[in-house]
Write a protein that holds these residues in place. Structure first.
Motif, PDB file in Angstrom:
ATOM      1  N   HIS A  39       0.836  -1.198   0.000  1.00  0.00           N
ATOM      2  CA  HIS A  39       0.000   0.000   0.000  1.00  0.00           C
ATOM      3  C   HIS A  39       0.876   1.255   0.000  1.00  0.00           C
ATOM      4  N   TYR A  40       0.306   2.369  -0.500  1.00  0.00           N
ATOM      5  CA  TYR A  40       1.067   3.608  -0.672  1.00  0.00           C
ATOM      6  C   TYR A  40       0.217   4.811  -0.289  1.00  0.00           C
ATOM      7  N   VAL A  41       0.825   5.748   0.452  1.00  0.00           N
ATOM      8  CA  VAL A  41       0.186   7.014   0.822  1.00  0.00           C
ATOM      9  C   VAL A  41       1.233   8.114   0.666  1.00  0.00           C
ATOM     10  N   ASP A  42       0.826   9.297   0.208  1.00  0.00           N
ATOM     11  CA  ASP A  42       1.751  10.426   0.182  1.00  0.00           C
ATOM     12  C   ASP A  42       1.071  11.684   0.693  1.00  0.00           C
ATOM     13  N   ILE A  43       1.877  12.716   0.933  1.00  0.00           N
ATOM     14  CA  ILE A  43       1.353  13.996   1.418  1.00  0.00           C
ATOM     15  C   ILE A  43       1.452  15.062   0.328  1.00  0.00           C
ATOM     16  N   ALA A  44       1.339  14.645  -0.916  1.00  0.00           N
ATOM     17  CA  ALA A  44       1.440  15.576  -2.045  1.00  0.00           C
ATOM     18  C   ALA A  44       0.325  16.611  -2.014  1.00  0.00           C
ATOM     19  N   ASP A  45       0.648  17.829  -2.433  1.00  0.00           N
ATOM     20  CA  ASP A  45      -0.377  18.844  -2.657  1.00  0.00           C
ATOM     21  C   ASP A  45      -0.311  19.385  -4.076  1.00  0.00           C
ATOM     22  N   SER A  46       0.468  18.730  -4.923  1.00  0.00           N
ATOM     23  CA  SER A  46       0.559  19.117  -6.329  1.00  0.00           C
ATOM     24  C   SER A  46      -0.707  18.701  -7.059  1.00  0.00           C
ATOM     25  N   ARG A  47      -1.326  19.641  -7.716  1.00  0.00           N
ATOM     26  CA  ARG A  47      -2.583  19.362  -8.425  1.00  0.00           C
ATOM     27  C   ARG A  47      -2.416  18.263  -9.465  1.00  0.00           C
ATOM     28  N   GLY A  98      -5.170  41.053   9.784  1.00  0.00           N
ATOM     29  CA  GLY A  98      -4.067  41.764   9.171  1.00  0.00           C
ATOM     30  C   GLY A  98      -3.174  40.919   8.284  1.00  0.00           C
ATOM     31  N   ARG A  99      -3.698  39.824   7.761  1.00  0.00           N
ATOM     32  CA  ARG A  99      -2.906  38.968   6.889  1.00  0.00           C
ATOM     33  C   ARG A  99      -3.422  39.035   5.452  1.00  0.00           C
ATOM     34  N   ASN A 100      -2.565  38.651   4.531  1.00  0.00           N
ATOM     35  CA  ASN A 100      -2.926  38.599   3.115  1.00  0.00           C
ATOM     36  C   ASN A 100      -2.760  37.183   2.590  1.00  0.00           C
ATOM     37  N   VAL A 101      -3.578  36.837   1.616  1.00  0.00           N
ATOM     38  CA  VAL A 101      -3.482  35.539   0.953  1.00  0.00           C
ATOM     39  C   VAL A 101      -3.673  35.739  -0.542  1.00  0.00           C
ATOM     40  N   ALA A 102      -3.057  34.881  -1.338  1.00  0.00           N
ATOM     41  CA  ALA A 102      -3.131  34.987  -2.795  1.00  0.00           C
ATOM     42  C   ALA A 102      -3.334  33.607  -3.397  1.00  0.00           C
ATOM     43  N   LEU A 103      -3.746  33.572  -4.652  1.00  0.00           N
ATOM     44  CA  LEU A 103      -4.096  32.317  -5.309  1.00  0.00           C
ATOM     45  C   LEU A 103      -2.909  31.361  -5.390  1.00  0.00           C
ATOM     46  N   VAL A 104      -3.184  30.099  -5.087  1.00  0.00           N
ATOM     47  CA  VAL A 104      -2.214  29.029  -5.304  1.00  0.00           C
ATOM     48  C   VAL A 104      -2.938  27.863  -5.957  1.00  0.00           C
ATOM     49  N   ASP A 105      -2.179  26.997  -6.609  1.00  0.00           N
ATOM     50  CA  ASP A 105      -2.741  25.862  -7.329  1.00  0.00           C
ATOM     51  C   ASP A 105      -2.724  24.632  -6.437  1.00  0.00           C
ATOM     52  N   VAL A 106      -3.891  24.061  -6.169  1.00  0.00           N
ATOM     53  CA  VAL A 106      -4.014  22.877  -5.328  1.00  0.00           C
ATOM     54  C   VAL A 106      -4.983  21.900  -5.997  1.00  0.00           C
ATOM     55  N   PRO A 107      -4.972  20.629  -5.592  1.00  0.00           N
ATOM     56  CA  PRO A 107      -5.864  19.641  -6.225  1.00  0.00           C
ATOM     57  C   PRO A 107      -7.341  19.988  -6.115  1.00  0.00           C
ATOM     58  N   ASP A 108      -7.741  20.654  -5.044  1.00  0.00           N
ATOM     59  CA  ASP A 108      -9.155  20.978  -4.834  1.00  0.00           C
ATOM     60  C   ASP A 108      -9.743  21.788  -5.987  1.00  0.00           C
ATOM     61  N   LEU A 109      -8.934  22.586  -6.657  1.00  0.00           N
ATOM     62  CA  LEU A 109      -9.435  23.400  -7.770  1.00  0.00           C
ATOM     63  C   LEU A 109      -9.984  22.543  -8.895  1.00  0.00           C
ATOM     64  N   ALA A 110      -9.431  21.350  -9.064  1.00  0.00           N
ATOM     65  CA  ALA A 110      -9.918  20.431 -10.087  1.00  0.00           C
ATOM     66  C   ALA A 110     -10.957  19.460  -9.542  1.00  0.00           C
ATOM     67  N   LEU A 111     -10.819  19.065  -8.277  1.00  0.00           N
ATOM     68  CA  LEU A 111     -11.661  18.003  -7.717  1.00  0.00           C
ATOM     69  C   LEU A 111     -13.056  18.490  -7.309  1.00  0.00           C
TER      70      LEU A 111
END
Length: 391
Positions: free
Chosen positions: A94-102, A210-223
């Motif tokens: 069995h295999y598991v990873d912690i990837a966040d690459s889309r 007082g924080r800022n956030v900007a767009l990033v590419d993650v798997p959720d955008l496709a899923l």
């Protein structure tokens, strides 16, 4: 006793996973290229076994050590192929990873037929995304007749210094084009642009503002557009604690977007020491928010789940999905095959881990006009009219 081969086992995230798995009673082979670093790390915790291992040697390692499970915490997955999971299929492991690459997380489904024939489970993305984010989204979507939009954001503590793999992954996204579903069509956006202010409010602890956030590419955008009723618009943003760092990344994103330079990834080794010099300027608090806008019984509503990690526990969050997923696989609750981890867990699966850390999380709901205004995407503010704690 279950034997787990953990790649990148003494790294920033891998080390945390190793300790959690050992505490759960697993025998963990802590694998990496440096046997000295592996030995030094394993001296601290019973149940950890150091192992010198290059990724090209994985087939021989599986034959020699016969693990029940391979966990890949090495990265950066943006630059990886499927050699490791393919070898796991051949070895019946069995295999598991912690990837966040889309691309990596969504693409692992190509191995589904081979994994099913071998009777093994391959789950990619056992991390903040898409495992934890997916659990939160499904909880919030219960009872919604239609989901119109999903907005997510993560803001990391400045003291949560990223390792080489994470730094390379972050900088590799800056200014790069990404596909985002706007609700009616696919559109092109760019990494670390469309910056917005973010505020995080959660019962039991002080708000983060007082924080800022900007767009990033993650798997959720496709899923998520394919998994939720109504094919909602989906966005995901991330940012560091210090504003000047976010603005620096935003400015650099234009250099890449206009093709003045190809990518920032090669300068990761230069910027990491500079980031370390500014650690004293920030605090130790990280946060995550998931917001859904949709329809319930003919009314527009906004539902949100917010998490705030105090006392420097933010870097623990990307590691919390691995142990419960391994439990599900070994207990036969996960069918053989290859897929993303976005539907593997529920929020209840995280309750035990959250309870042992300085982590606060709660729910909130807003109705009618307030949800409509927020759904128009003017800001990422989470100020619920009423909140309930989810356990």
């Amino acid at each position: 006793m279950t034997r787990v081969l953990l790649l990148g086992g003494y790294g920033g995230f891998g080390g945390r996973i190793a300790q959690r798995l050992a505490a759960a009673g697993h025998e963990v082979l802590v694998a990496g290229r440096s046997i000295d670093k592996a030995r030094a790390f394993c001296e601290r915790t019973p149940g950890l076994i150091p192992l010198a291992l290059d990724r090209s040697q994985i087939a021989a390692a599986l034959e020699e050590h016969r693990p029940d499970m391979v966990v890949d915490a090495s990265g950066p997955f943006q630059a990886m192929d499927y050699a490791i999971p393919t070898v796991c299929i051949a070895a019946g492991v069995h295999y598991v990873d912690i990837a966040d690459s889309r691309d990596f997380v969504c693409g692992i489904q190509a191995l589904n037929d081979a994994a099913r024939r071998a009777g093994v489970v391959l789950l990619s993305g056992a991390s903040s995304v898409p495992a934890l984010s997916g659990a939160a989204v499904r909880y919030l979507a219960k009872g919604m007749d239609r989901v119109r939009a999903v907005e997510m954001a993560i803001s990391a503590s400045n003291r949560a210094t990223a390792g080489p793999a994470v730094s390379a992954a972050i900088l590799g996204q800056v200014g790069q084009p990404l596909r985002i579903w706007r609700g009616q069509r696919w559109a092109q956006a760019f990494g670390w642009q469309e910056m917005r202010p973010a505020r995080f409010r959660c019962a039991g602890t002080e708000p983060i503002i007082g924080r800022n956030v900007a767009l990033v590419d993650v798997p959720d955008l496709a899923l998520l557009p394919e998994r939720l009723t109504g094919r909602p618009a989906v966005s995901f943003r991330a940012g560091t604690e210090l504003r000047f760092q976010n603005w620096a990344l935003w400015l650099a994103s234009w250099l890449v977007r206009t093709r003045f330079i190809k990518t920032l990834a090669p300068v990761a080794h230069i910027l990491r020491p500079l980031q370390s010099l500014t650690r004293s300027l920030g605090g130790d608090r990280s946060a995550m928010v998931v917001r859904l806008f949709g329809d319930v019984a003919g009314k527009r509503v906004e539902r949100r789940w917010t998490l705030i990690a105090d006392q420097g526990d933010g870097p623990e969050i990307p590691t919390l999905s691995v142990a419960p997923i391994i439990t599900r696989i070994l207990s036969g609750q996960e069918a053989a095959g290859a897929r993303d981890a976005g539907e593997a867990l529920t929020l209840a699966d995280y309750a035990n881990a959250f309870g042992k850390l300085a982590i606060h999380h709660d729910m909130g709901t807003r109705c009618a006009a307030a949800a409509v205004r927020a759904g128009n995407g003017r800001s990422l503010q989470t100020t619920p009219r009423r909140g309930t704690r989810d356990s």
